[in-house]
Design an enzyme around this catalytic site. Sequence first.
Site, short mmCIF file in Angstrom:
data_model
loop_
_atom_site.label_atom_id
_atom_site.label_comp_id
_atom_site.label_asym_id
_atom_site.label_seq_id
_atom_site.Cartn_x
_atom_site.Cartn_y
_atom_site.Cartn_z
N CYS A 1 0.78 -1.24 0.00
CA CYS A 1 0.00 0.00 0.00
C CYS A 1 0.82 1.29 0.00
O CYS A 1 0.70 2.10 -0.92
CB CYS A 1 -0.93 -0.01 1.19
SG CYS A 1 -1.96 -1.47 1.20
C1 UGA Z 1 -1.37 0.30 5.56
C2 UGA Z 1 -2.19 1.25 6.45
O1 UGA Z 1 -1.68 1.21 7.79
C3 UGA Z 1 -3.67 0.88 6.44
O2 UGA Z 1 -4.42 1.85 7.19
C4 UGA Z 1 -4.16 0.87 4.98
O3 UGA Z 1 -5.51 0.49 4.90
C5 UGA Z 1 -3.34 -0.12 4.19
O4 UGA Z 1 -1.94 0.28 4.25
C6 UGA Z 1 -3.86 -0.08 2.77
O5 UGA Z 1 -3.75 0.95 2.10
O6 UGA Z 1 -4.54 -1.04 2.36
P1 UGA Z 1 -0.30 -2.15 5.88
O7 UGA Z 1 0.32 -1.96 4.53
O8 UGA Z 1 -0.98 -3.44 6.19
O9 UGA Z 1 -1.43 -1.00 6.14
O10 UGA Z 1 0.88 -1.98 6.91
P2 UGA Z 1 1.27 -1.09 8.15
O11 UGA Z 1 1.03 -1.84 9.39
O12 UGA Z 1 0.70 0.26 8.05
O13 UGA Z 1 2.88 -1.02 7.94
C7 UGA Z 1 3.43 -0.54 6.71
C8 UGA Z 1 4.94 -0.50 6.76
O14 UGA Z 1 5.38 0.57 7.58
C9 UGA Z 1 5.63 -1.75 7.31
O15 UGA Z 1 6.73 -2.06 6.48
C10 UGA Z 1 6.11 -1.34 8.68
O16 UGA Z 1 7.27 -2.01 9.07
C11 UGA Z 1 6.39 0.13 8.47
N1 UGA Z 1 6.30 0.97 9.69
C12 UGA Z 1 5.10 1.13 10.33
C13 UGA Z 1 7.41 1.63 10.15
O17 UGA Z 1 8.53 1.53 9.58
N2 UGA Z 1 7.31 2.45 11.26
C14 UGA Z 1 6.13 2.62 11.91
O18 UGA Z 1 6.11 3.39 12.89
C15 UGA Z 1 5.00 1.94 11.43
#
Ligand code: UGA
Length: 436
Positions: A274
Amino acid sequence: MKITVVGGGYVGLVSGACLAKTGHDVTIIDTIPQKVDMINSGRPPIYEKGLEEILKSCVGRNLCASLNYDSVAESDIALICVGTPPRPDGSANLEYIESAAESIGREIGKAESRGVHRFRTVVVKSTVPPGTTEKIVFPAVMKGVGSCATADELSIDIGFAMNPEFLREGLAVEDFLNPDRIVIGSGGGKAKDAVTAMYEGIGTERLYCGITAAEMIKYTSNAFLATKISFSNEIGNICKQLGIDVYEVMKGVGMDHRISPFFLNAGAGFGGSCFPKDVSALVSLAESSGIDPVLLKSVLGVNDAQPLRMIELLEKRIGDISGKHIAVLGLAFKNDTDDIRDSRSIPVLAELIKKGAKITAYDPMATAAMKTLFDESKVIYCANAKDALKDADACLVMTEWPEFTKLDAEFDGMRSRVIIEGRRILSVKDKEGICW
Ligand code: UGA
Protein backbone atom coordinates in the site's frame (compact mmCIF):
# COMPACT_ATOMS: atom_id res chain seq x y z
CA MET A 1 -28.93 -6.49 2.86
CA LYS A 2 -27.76 -8.53 -0.10
CA ILE A 3 -24.19 -7.59 -1.00
CA THR A 4 -21.91 -8.71 -3.84
CA VAL A 5 -18.20 -8.14 -3.26
CA VAL A 6 -16.13 -8.13 -6.44
CA GLY A 7 -12.58 -9.31 -5.68
CA GLY A 8 -11.60 -11.90 -3.08
CA GLY A 9 -8.20 -10.42 -2.13
CA TYR A 10 -7.27 -9.03 1.30
CA VAL A 11 -9.77 -6.19 1.13
CA GLY A 12 -12.65 -8.01 -0.57
CA LEU A 13 -12.38 -11.20 1.44
CA VAL A 14 -12.08 -9.46 4.80
CA SER A 15 -14.82 -6.93 3.97
CA GLY A 16 -17.14 -9.64 2.66
CA ALA A 17 -16.55 -11.91 5.65
CA CYS A 18 -17.02 -9.09 8.17
CA LEU A 19 -20.18 -7.84 6.42
CA ALA A 20 -21.52 -11.39 6.64
CA LYS A 21 -20.57 -11.47 10.32
CA THR A 22 -22.63 -8.31 10.86
CA GLY A 23 -25.66 -10.08 9.36
CA HIS A 24 -25.68 -9.35 5.62
CA ASP A 25 -26.08 -11.89 2.85
CA VAL A 26 -22.74 -11.77 1.00
CA THR A 27 -21.38 -13.23 -2.24
CA ILE A 28 -17.69 -12.75 -3.01
CA ILE A 29 -16.73 -12.91 -6.69
CA ASP A 30 -13.25 -13.93 -7.75
CA THR A 31 -11.73 -15.10 -11.01
CA ILE A 32 -9.52 -17.79 -9.43
CA PRO A 33 -11.41 -21.13 -9.08
CA GLN A 34 -9.15 -22.46 -6.27
CA LYS A 35 -9.81 -19.33 -4.22
CA VAL A 36 -13.56 -19.63 -4.72
CA ASP A 37 -13.42 -23.30 -3.72
CA MET A 38 -11.39 -22.54 -0.61
CA ILE A 39 -13.75 -19.80 0.54
CA ASN A 40 -16.76 -22.05 -0.08
CA SER A 41 -15.20 -24.73 2.08
CA GLY A 42 -14.57 -22.25 4.89
CA ARG A 43 -10.79 -22.09 4.41
CA PRO A 44 -9.27 -18.61 3.97
CA PRO A 45 -6.87 -18.41 0.99
CA ILE A 46 -4.78 -15.89 2.97
CA TYR A 47 -3.82 -15.81 6.63
CA GLU A 48 -5.65 -13.06 8.50
CA LYS A 49 -6.28 -13.24 12.22
CA GLY A 50 -9.92 -14.11 12.99
CA LEU A 51 -10.87 -14.69 9.36
CA GLU A 52 -11.10 -18.47 9.48
CA GLU A 53 -13.54 -18.34 12.42
CA ILE A 54 -15.82 -15.99 10.48
CA LEU A 55 -15.69 -18.14 7.32
CA LYS A 56 -16.43 -21.25 9.37
CA SER A 57 -19.49 -19.68 10.96
CA CYS A 58 -20.90 -17.83 7.90
CA VAL A 59 -20.09 -19.98 4.83
CA GLY A 60 -23.11 -22.09 3.95
CA ARG A 61 -25.33 -19.65 5.84
CA ASN A 62 -24.98 -16.09 4.57
CA LEU A 63 -21.58 -16.09 2.83
CA CYS A 64 -20.42 -17.75 -0.37
CA ALA A 65 -17.97 -17.23 -3.21
CA SER A 66 -18.63 -17.40 -6.93
CA LEU A 67 -16.85 -17.22 -10.27
CA ASN A 68 -19.74 -15.37 -11.92
CA TYR A 69 -21.61 -12.12 -11.38
CA ASP A 70 -25.13 -13.64 -11.08
CA SER A 71 -25.62 -12.41 -7.49
CA VAL A 72 -25.48 -8.75 -8.62
CA ALA A 73 -29.06 -9.07 -9.94
CA GLU A 74 -30.50 -9.58 -6.45
CA SER A 75 -27.97 -7.41 -4.58
CA ASP A 76 -28.59 -4.03 -2.95
CA ILE A 77 -24.88 -3.25 -3.11
CA ALA A 78 -22.04 -4.26 -5.41
CA LEU A 79 -18.74 -3.52 -3.68
CA ILE A 80 -15.71 -3.18 -5.96
CA CYS A 81 -12.59 -4.48 -4.17
CA VAL A 82 -10.29 -5.41 -7.07
CA GLY A 83 -6.60 -4.49 -7.20
CA THR A 84 -5.17 -1.22 -8.54
CA PRO A 85 -1.53 -2.28 -9.10
CA PRO A 86 1.09 0.31 -10.06
CA ARG A 87 2.03 0.84 -13.70
CA PRO A 88 5.76 1.28 -14.47
CA ASP A 89 5.37 5.09 -14.10
CA GLY A 90 3.84 4.71 -10.60
CA SER A 91 0.28 5.58 -11.66
CA ALA A 92 -2.55 3.23 -10.69
CA ASN A 93 -3.64 0.63 -13.24
CA LEU A 94 -7.46 0.87 -13.31
CA GLU A 95 -8.03 -1.92 -15.83
CA TYR A 96 -9.53 -4.32 -13.24
CA ILE A 97 -11.75 -1.60 -11.80
CA GLU A 98 -13.13 -0.81 -15.23
CA SER A 99 -13.81 -4.40 -16.18
CA ALA A 100 -15.42 -5.17 -12.79
CA ALA A 101 -17.67 -2.11 -13.21
CA GLU A 102 -18.66 -3.15 -16.72
CA SER A 103 -19.45 -6.70 -15.58
CA ILE A 104 -21.61 -5.33 -12.74
CA GLY A 105 -23.40 -3.10 -15.26
CA ARG A 106 -24.01 -6.02 -17.62
CA GLU A 107 -25.54 -8.04 -14.81
CA ILE A 108 -27.77 -5.14 -13.78
CA GLY A 109 -28.82 -4.70 -17.42
CA LYS A 110 -29.65 -8.39 -17.77
CA ALA A 111 -31.59 -8.41 -14.50
CA GLU A 112 -33.64 -5.35 -15.47
CA SER A 113 -34.40 -6.93 -18.87
CA ARG A 114 -35.74 -9.96 -17.00
CA GLY A 115 -37.96 -7.66 -14.94
CA VAL A 116 -35.87 -7.83 -11.75
CA HIS A 117 -36.16 -4.17 -10.75
CA ARG A 118 -34.60 -2.70 -7.61
CA PHE A 119 -32.36 0.14 -6.47
CA ARG A 120 -28.71 -0.95 -6.56
CA THR A 121 -25.64 0.91 -5.33
CA VAL A 122 -22.22 0.40 -6.86
CA VAL A 123 -19.60 1.15 -4.20
CA VAL A 124 -15.89 1.49 -4.91
CA LYS A 125 -13.73 0.25 -2.02
CA SER A 126 -10.47 -0.20 -3.93
CA THR A 127 -7.93 2.58 -3.56
CA VAL A 128 -8.45 4.69 -6.67
CA PRO A 129 -7.25 8.14 -7.81
CA PRO A 130 -9.77 10.95 -7.33
CA GLY A 131 -12.21 11.05 -10.22
CA THR A 132 -12.14 7.29 -10.89
CA THR A 133 -15.62 6.52 -9.57
CA GLU A 134 -17.17 9.30 -11.61
CA LYS A 135 -15.03 9.14 -14.75
CA ILE A 136 -14.32 5.41 -15.06
CA VAL A 137 -16.66 3.37 -12.86
CA PHE A 138 -19.86 5.25 -13.69
CA PRO A 139 -19.42 5.11 -17.51
CA ALA A 140 -18.23 1.48 -17.38
CA VAL A 141 -21.30 0.41 -15.38
CA MET A 142 -23.56 2.30 -17.79
CA LYS A 143 -21.77 0.74 -20.78
CA GLY A 144 -22.37 -2.72 -19.27
CA VAL A 145 -26.02 -1.89 -18.64
CA GLY A 146 -26.39 -0.52 -22.18
CA SER A 147 -25.02 -3.69 -23.71
CA CYS A 148 -27.84 -5.70 -22.14
CA ALA A 149 -30.81 -3.42 -21.56
CA THR A 150 -33.08 -1.58 -23.96
CA ALA A 151 -33.36 2.21 -24.01
CA ASP A 152 -36.49 2.16 -21.80
CA GLU A 153 -34.80 0.05 -19.21
CA LEU A 154 -31.88 2.48 -19.08
CA SER A 155 -33.86 4.63 -16.65
CA ILE A 156 -32.95 1.98 -14.10
CA ASP A 157 -32.07 3.14 -10.64
CA ILE A 158 -28.36 2.90 -9.79
CA GLY A 159 -26.50 4.83 -7.10
CA PHE A 160 -22.72 5.33 -6.83
CA ALA A 161 -20.53 5.73 -3.77
CA MET A 162 -16.90 5.51 -2.70
CA ASN A 163 -16.04 3.95 0.63
CA PRO A 164 -12.27 3.64 1.23
CA GLU A 165 -10.80 0.96 3.48
CA PHE A 166 -8.15 1.54 6.14
CA LEU A 167 -7.36 -2.08 6.98
CA ARG A 168 -3.91 -3.15 8.10
CA GLU A 169 -2.67 -6.54 6.95
CA GLY A 170 -2.65 -8.95 9.88
CA LEU A 171 -5.19 -6.84 11.79
CA ALA A 172 -7.71 -6.44 8.98
CA VAL A 173 -10.65 -8.18 10.69
CA GLU A 174 -10.17 -6.18 13.87
CA ASP A 175 -9.78 -2.96 11.87
CA PHE A 176 -12.94 -3.65 9.84
CA LEU A 177 -15.05 -4.33 12.91
CA ASN A 178 -13.56 -1.53 15.05
CA PRO A 179 -12.59 1.27 12.65
CA ASP A 180 -11.54 4.80 13.66
CA ARG A 181 -14.04 6.12 11.12
CA ILE A 182 -16.16 5.08 8.16
CA VAL A 183 -15.82 7.40 5.17
CA ILE A 184 -18.81 7.44 2.83
CA GLY A 185 -18.40 9.47 -0.34
CA SER A 186 -21.54 9.94 -2.38
CA GLY A 187 -23.81 12.46 -3.99
CA GLY A 188 -26.22 11.90 -1.06
CA GLY A 189 -29.69 10.35 -1.41
CA LYS A 190 -30.30 6.63 -1.68
CA ALA A 191 -26.66 5.67 -2.32
CA LYS A 192 -25.60 7.36 0.94
CA ASP A 193 -28.45 5.63 2.80
CA ALA A 194 -27.52 2.23 1.34
CA VAL A 195 -23.88 2.45 2.42
CA THR A 196 -24.94 3.77 5.84
CA ALA A 197 -27.26 0.76 6.23
CA MET A 198 -24.47 -1.60 5.16
CA TYR A 199 -22.45 -0.46 8.22
CA GLU A 200 -25.35 -0.51 10.66
CA GLY A 201 -23.67 -3.20 12.76
CA ILE A 202 -20.47 -1.21 13.25
CA GLY A 203 -20.37 1.58 15.79
CA THR A 204 -18.02 4.41 14.94
CA GLU A 205 -18.09 7.92 13.55
CA ARG A 206 -19.25 8.29 9.93
CA LEU A 207 -17.84 10.93 7.66
CA TYR A 208 -20.12 11.84 4.77
CA CYS A 209 -18.39 13.63 1.93
CA GLY A 210 -18.21 13.88 -1.84
CA ILE A 211 -17.02 10.94 -3.93
CA THR A 212 -13.72 12.51 -5.03
CA ALA A 213 -12.98 13.67 -1.46
CA ALA A 214 -13.46 10.07 -0.25
CA GLU A 215 -11.05 8.86 -2.92
CA MET A 216 -8.51 11.50 -1.90
CA ILE A 217 -8.91 10.74 1.84
CA LYS A 218 -7.52 7.26 1.31
CA TYR A 219 -4.44 8.43 -0.62
CA THR A 220 -3.86 11.27 1.80
CA SER A 221 -4.12 9.01 4.88
CA ASN A 222 -1.57 6.58 3.49
CA ALA A 223 0.71 9.38 2.28
CA PHE A 224 0.58 11.02 5.71
CA LEU A 225 1.38 7.76 7.52
CA ALA A 226 4.25 7.12 5.10
CA THR A 227 5.44 10.69 5.71
CA LYS A 228 5.46 10.10 9.48
CA ILE A 229 7.70 7.06 8.93
CA SER A 230 10.13 8.74 6.53
CA PHE A 231 10.21 11.79 8.82
CA SER A 232 11.05 9.57 11.81
CA ASN A 233 13.71 7.83 9.73
CA GLU A 234 15.34 11.09 8.71
CA ILE A 235 15.31 12.31 12.31
CA GLY A 236 16.66 8.87 13.27
CA ASN A 237 19.54 9.19 10.81
CA ILE A 238 20.40 12.62 12.26
CA CYS A 239 20.07 11.33 15.83
CA LYS A 240 22.41 8.41 15.19
CA GLN A 241 25.02 10.77 13.80
CA LEU A 242 24.69 12.92 16.94
CA GLY A 243 24.69 9.94 19.31
CA ILE A 244 21.07 10.47 20.41
CA ASP A 245 18.48 7.71 20.85
CA VAL A 246 15.71 8.51 18.33
CA TYR A 247 13.22 6.36 20.27
CA GLU A 248 13.64 8.57 23.34
CA VAL A 249 13.21 11.59 21.10
CA MET A 250 10.08 10.34 19.34
CA LYS A 251 8.55 9.27 22.65
CA GLY A 252 8.77 12.86 23.80
CA VAL A 253 7.60 14.20 20.47
CA GLY A 254 4.63 11.79 20.27
CA MET A 255 3.34 12.92 23.67
CA ASP A 256 2.08 16.08 21.97
CA HIS A 257 -1.55 15.21 21.14
CA ARG A 258 -1.23 17.15 17.89
CA ILE A 259 1.41 14.65 16.77
CA SER A 260 0.33 11.36 18.49
CA PRO A 261 2.71 8.55 19.45
CA PHE A 262 1.82 6.25 16.55
CA PHE A 263 3.81 5.53 13.39
CA LEU A 264 6.94 7.24 14.65
CA ASN A 265 9.07 4.08 14.78
CA ALA A 266 12.28 4.76 12.89
CA GLY A 267 13.83 1.81 11.08
CA ALA A 268 14.53 0.31 7.68
CA GLY A 269 11.52 2.02 6.09
CA PHE A 270 8.01 1.12 4.99
CA GLY A 271 7.06 -1.68 2.63
CA GLY A 272 3.90 -3.57 1.76
CA SER A 273 1.36 -3.41 -0.97
CA CYS A 274 0.00 0.00 0.00
CA PHE A 275 2.31 2.81 1.15
CA PRO A 276 4.93 2.62 -1.65
CA LYS A 277 2.22 2.12 -4.31
CA ASP A 278 -0.13 4.80 -3.03
CA VAL A 279 2.53 7.47 -2.47
CA SER A 280 3.89 6.78 -5.98
CA ALA A 281 0.37 7.04 -7.42
CA LEU A 282 -0.13 10.36 -5.63
CA VAL A 283 3.19 11.66 -6.96
CA SER A 284 2.19 10.63 -10.46
CA LEU A 285 -1.26 12.21 -10.02
CA ALA A 286 0.31 15.46 -8.81
CA GLU A 287 2.78 15.59 -11.67
CA SER A 288 0.12 14.94 -14.27
CA SER A 289 -1.83 17.85 -12.74
CA GLY A 290 1.18 20.19 -13.06
CA ILE A 291 2.19 20.08 -9.37
CA ASP A 292 5.70 19.13 -8.27
CA PRO A 293 5.10 17.08 -5.08
CA VAL A 294 8.46 17.83 -3.47
CA LEU A 295 7.56 16.47 -0.04
CA LEU A 296 6.00 13.22 -1.30
CA LYS A 297 8.99 12.55 -3.55
CA SER A 298 11.26 12.99 -0.54
CA VAL A 299 9.13 10.54 1.46
CA LEU A 300 9.85 7.93 -1.21
CA GLY A 301 13.50 9.04 -1.51
CA VAL A 302 14.15 8.56 2.23
CA ASN A 303 12.41 5.18 2.05
CA ASP A 304 14.51 4.01 -0.90
CA ALA A 305 17.76 5.04 0.78
CA GLN A 306 16.96 3.61 4.22
CA PRO A 307 17.57 -0.12 3.56
CA LEU A 308 20.88 0.69 1.90
CA ARG A 309 21.97 2.33 5.17
CA MET A 310 21.95 -1.19 6.58
CA ILE A 311 24.62 -2.13 4.03
CA GLU A 312 26.63 1.04 4.75
CA LEU A 313 26.62 0.29 8.48
CA LEU A 314 27.59 -3.29 7.74
CA GLU A 315 30.55 -2.22 5.60
CA LYS A 316 31.67 0.21 8.29
CA ARG A 317 31.77 -2.68 10.74
CA ILE A 318 33.19 -5.56 8.66
CA GLY A 319 34.71 -3.89 5.59
CA ASP A 320 34.41 -5.63 2.23
CA ILE A 321 31.29 -7.84 2.19
CA SER A 322 32.47 -10.07 -0.65
CA GLY A 323 32.74 -13.70 0.51
CA LYS A 324 31.46 -12.82 4.01
CA HIS A 325 28.61 -14.78 5.57
CA ILE A 326 25.68 -12.46 6.34
CA ALA A 327 22.57 -13.68 8.18
CA VAL A 328 19.34 -11.83 7.38
CA LEU A 329 16.56 -12.17 9.95
CA GLY A 330 13.14 -11.17 8.68
CA LEU A 331 11.97 -11.15 5.07
CA ALA A 332 8.29 -10.10 5.33
CA PHE A 333 7.45 -6.39 4.95
CA LYS A 334 6.28 -6.41 8.56
CA ASN A 335 5.57 -8.98 11.26
CA ASP A 336 2.62 -11.42 11.29
CA THR A 337 2.40 -11.72 7.53
CA ASP A 338 3.96 -13.81 4.76
CA ASP A 339 3.72 -10.81 2.43
CA ILE A 340 7.03 -9.62 0.96
CA ARG A 341 5.64 -7.00 -1.41
CA ASP A 342 8.05 -4.03 -1.38
CA SER A 343 9.66 -5.47 1.74
CA ARG A 344 12.77 -3.54 2.77
CA SER A 345 14.63 -6.85 2.91
CA ILE A 346 14.44 -7.11 -0.91
CA PRO A 347 16.89 -4.26 -1.72
CA VAL A 348 19.11 -5.46 1.14
CA LEU A 349 19.27 -9.02 -0.24
CA ALA A 350 19.82 -7.70 -3.78
CA GLU A 351 22.73 -5.52 -2.62
CA LEU A 352 24.28 -8.33 -0.58
CA ILE A 353 24.06 -10.64 -3.60
CA LYS A 354 25.56 -7.95 -5.85
CA LYS A 355 28.45 -7.54 -3.44
CA GLY A 356 29.16 -11.28 -3.36
CA ALA A 357 28.07 -12.15 0.20
CA LYS A 358 27.12 -15.63 1.30
CA ILE A 359 23.58 -15.16 2.65
CA THR A 360 21.57 -17.20 5.12
CA ALA A 361 18.05 -16.03 5.88
CA TYR A 362 15.20 -16.80 8.24
CA ASP A 363 11.62 -15.60 8.45
CA PRO A 364 8.81 -17.26 10.42
CA MET A 365 6.34 -16.97 7.52
CA ALA A 366 7.77 -15.41 4.36
CA THR A 367 10.48 -17.84 3.24
CA ALA A 368 8.41 -19.44 0.47
CA ALA A 369 7.49 -16.04 -0.95
CA MET A 370 11.09 -14.80 -0.94
CA LYS A 371 12.30 -17.99 -2.67
CA THR A 372 10.30 -16.93 -5.71
CA LEU A 373 12.39 -13.73 -5.93
CA PHE A 374 15.80 -15.06 -4.84
CA ASP A 375 16.23 -18.79 -5.35
CA GLU A 376 18.32 -21.09 -3.18
CA SER A 377 21.41 -20.59 -5.35
CA LYS A 378 21.50 -17.00 -4.05
CA VAL A 379 20.14 -17.27 -0.52
CA ILE A 380 20.27 -20.21 1.91
CA TYR A 381 16.90 -20.28 3.65
CA CYS A 382 16.98 -21.66 7.20
CA ALA A 383 14.31 -23.19 9.41
CA ASN A 384 15.13 -21.00 12.41
CA ALA A 385 17.20 -18.01 13.49
CA LYS A 386 19.83 -20.16 15.19
CA ASP A 387 20.66 -22.00 11.95
CA ALA A 388 20.78 -18.76 9.97
CA LEU A 389 23.12 -17.16 12.52
CA LYS A 390 25.52 -20.11 12.81
CA ASP A 391 29.04 -19.05 11.71
CA ALA A 392 27.78 -15.72 10.32
CA ASP A 393 30.18 -12.77 10.13
CA ALA A 394 27.29 -10.36 10.69
CA CYS A 395 23.55 -10.27 11.05
CA LEU A 396 20.94 -7.82 9.72
CA VAL A 397 17.45 -7.72 11.29
CA MET A 398 14.90 -6.53 8.74
CA THR A 399 11.43 -7.28 10.19
CA GLU A 400 9.85 -6.50 13.57
CA TRP A 401 8.89 -10.12 14.39
CA PRO A 402 8.15 -10.32 18.14
CA GLU A 403 9.97 -13.69 18.34
CA PHE A 404 13.24 -11.87 17.57
CA THR A 405 12.94 -10.10 20.93
CA LYS A 406 13.70 -13.41 22.66
CA LEU A 407 16.82 -14.18 20.61
CA ASP A 408 19.91 -14.31 22.79
CA ALA A 409 22.08 -17.45 22.90
CA GLU A 410 21.37 -17.92 19.17
CA PHE A 411 23.81 -15.06 18.50
CA ASP A 412 26.59 -16.97 20.27
CA GLY A 413 26.88 -19.23 17.22
CA MET A 414 28.04 -16.33 15.03
CA ARG A 415 31.68 -16.20 13.92
CA SER A 416 31.79 -12.52 14.83
CA ARG A 417 29.10 -10.79 16.83
CA VAL A 418 28.13 -7.95 14.50
CA ILE A 419 24.38 -7.41 14.94
CA ILE A 420 22.67 -4.56 13.10
CA GLU A 421 18.94 -4.11 13.54
CA GLY A 422 16.73 -2.32 11.04
CA ARG A 423 13.79 -2.59 13.46
CA ARG A 424 13.95 -1.84 17.17
CA ILE A 425 13.13 -5.36 18.28
CA LEU A 426 16.17 -7.14 19.79
CA SER A 427 16.81 -7.29 23.51
CA VAL A 428 20.49 -8.35 23.39
CA LYS A 429 22.88 -5.63 24.47
CA ASP A 430 25.67 -5.56 21.89
CA LYS A 431 23.64 -4.57 18.85
CA GLU A 432 23.70 -1.52 16.63
CA GLY A 433 20.51 0.11 15.33
CA ILE A 434 20.04 1.62 11.90
CA CYS A 435 19.04 4.96 13.50
CA TRP A 436 20.06 4.39 17.13
C1 UGA B 1 -1.37 0.30 5.56
C2 UGA B 1 -2.19 1.25 6.45
O1 UGA B 1 -1.68 1.21 7.79
C3 UGA B 1 -3.67 0.88 6.44
O2 UGA B 1 -4.42 1.85 7.19
C4 UGA B 1 -4.16 0.87 4.98
O3 UGA B 1 -5.51 0.49 4.90
C5 UGA B 1 -3.34 -0.12 4.19
O4 UGA B 1 -1.94 0.28 4.25
C6 UGA B 1 -3.86 -0.08 2.77
O5 UGA B 1 -3.75 0.95 2.10
O6 UGA B 1 -4.54 -1.04 2.36
P1 UGA B 1 -0.30 -2.15 5.88
O7 UGA B 1 0.32 -1.96 4.53
O8 UGA B 1 -0.98 -3.44 6.19
O9 UGA B 1 -1.43 -1.00 6.14
O10 UGA B 1 0.88 -1.98 6.91
P2 UGA B 1 1.27 -1.09 8.15
O11 UGA B 1 1.03 -1.84 9.39
O12 UGA B 1 0.70 0.26 8.05
O13 UGA B 1 2.88 -1.02 7.94
C7 UGA B 1 3.43 -0.54 6.71
C8 UGA B 1 4.94 -0.50 6.76
O14 UGA B 1 5.38 0.57 7.58
C9 UGA B 1 5.63 -1.75 7.31
O15 UGA B 1 6.73 -2.06 6.48
C10 UGA B 1 6.11 -1.34 8.68
O16 UGA B 1 7.27 -2.01 9.07
C11 UGA B 1 6.39 0.13 8.47
N1 UGA B 1 6.30 0.97 9.69
C12 UGA B 1 5.10 1.13 10.33
C13 UGA B 1 7.41 1.63 10.15
O17 UGA B 1 8.53 1.53 9.58
N2 UGA B 1 7.31 2.45 11.26
C14 UGA B 1 6.13 2.62 11.91
O18 UGA B 1 6.11 3.39 12.89
C15 UGA B 1 5.00 1.94 11.43
